[in-house]
Motif scaffolding. Structure first.
Motif, short mmCIF file in Angstrom:
data_model
loop_
_atom_site.label_atom_id
_atom_site.label_comp_id
_atom_site.label_asym_id
_atom_site.label_seq_id
_atom_site.Cartn_x
_atom_site.Cartn_y
_atom_site.Cartn_z
N LEU A 172 61.44 69.97 49.02
CA LEU A 172 60.76 68.82 49.65
C LEU A 172 59.24 68.94 49.52
O LEU A 172 58.55 67.94 49.30
CB LEU A 172 61.18 68.70 51.11
CG LEU A 172 62.65 68.36 51.34
CD1 LEU A 172 62.99 68.44 52.83
CD2 LEU A 172 63.00 67.00 50.77
N PRO A 223 56.56 59.53 52.72
CA PRO A 223 56.26 60.92 53.09
C PRO A 223 56.52 61.22 54.56
O PRO A 223 56.67 62.40 54.92
CB PRO A 223 54.78 61.08 52.74
CG PRO A 223 54.23 59.70 52.79
CD PRO A 223 55.35 58.81 52.33
N VAL A 268 59.98 62.66 54.61
CA VAL A 268 59.97 63.99 53.98
C VAL A 268 59.34 65.00 54.93
O VAL A 268 59.86 66.10 55.11
CB VAL A 268 59.25 63.95 52.62
CG1 VAL A 268 59.14 65.35 52.02
CG2 VAL A 268 59.97 63.02 51.65
#
Length: 142
Positions: A89, A126, A129
């Motif tokens: 990741l 993001p 993530v």
């Protein structure tokens, strides 16, 4: 430097980097919506400066993360399966970071191939993530 200081600085630089990662695509949204060249020129300056401001934080986050892995050792690294997922990741975030640079360069040439909606979605990616990375680092399950 003690392990706790390395962790603290790793977290600090990650937070500083993520602040820029979250804000830069938001600038792209506004840039894509603008029809005024003077406003677009101002966005170009802001985007370039922001990317270059947060990029050292990205590198320091990486450096300190590698230091943490080194301090914990190879045996720990092999056994920490959650960390392997986290690193995948993290690599995705670095790819995202450099994709943002590609977009900064496109905007600097007055080339915009996407709608403001695309940049809104890009702005949210993001966050998910980062949530996964934090959960992996705190819960350490997998």
């Amino acid at each position: 430097m003690s392990l706790l200081w390395i962790k603290a600085l790793h977290l600090f630089f990650m937070v500083a980097w993520m602040a820029g990662i979250f804000y830069l695509p938001r600038l792209f949204v506004y840039h894509a919506q603008s029809d005024n060249q003077a406003v677009k020129d101002q966005f170009k300056i802001m985007e370039r400066r922001l990317w270059w401001f947060v990029t050292p934080f990205a590198f320091l986050t990486l450096l300190l993360g590698v230091c943490l892995i080194y301090v914990y050792g190879a045996v720990w690294f092999k056994a920490a399966h959650w960390l392997h997922v986290k690193l995948v990741l993290v690599i995705a975030l670095y790819i995202y970071h450099f994709y943002l640079y590609h977009l900064v360069k496109q905007f600097s040439r007055d080339v915009n191939l996407h709608s403001s909606r695309f940049y809104r979605i890009l702005n949210e990616a993001p966050v998910l993530v980062l949530l996964a990375i934090i959960c992996l680092a705190v819960v350490k399950m997998i």
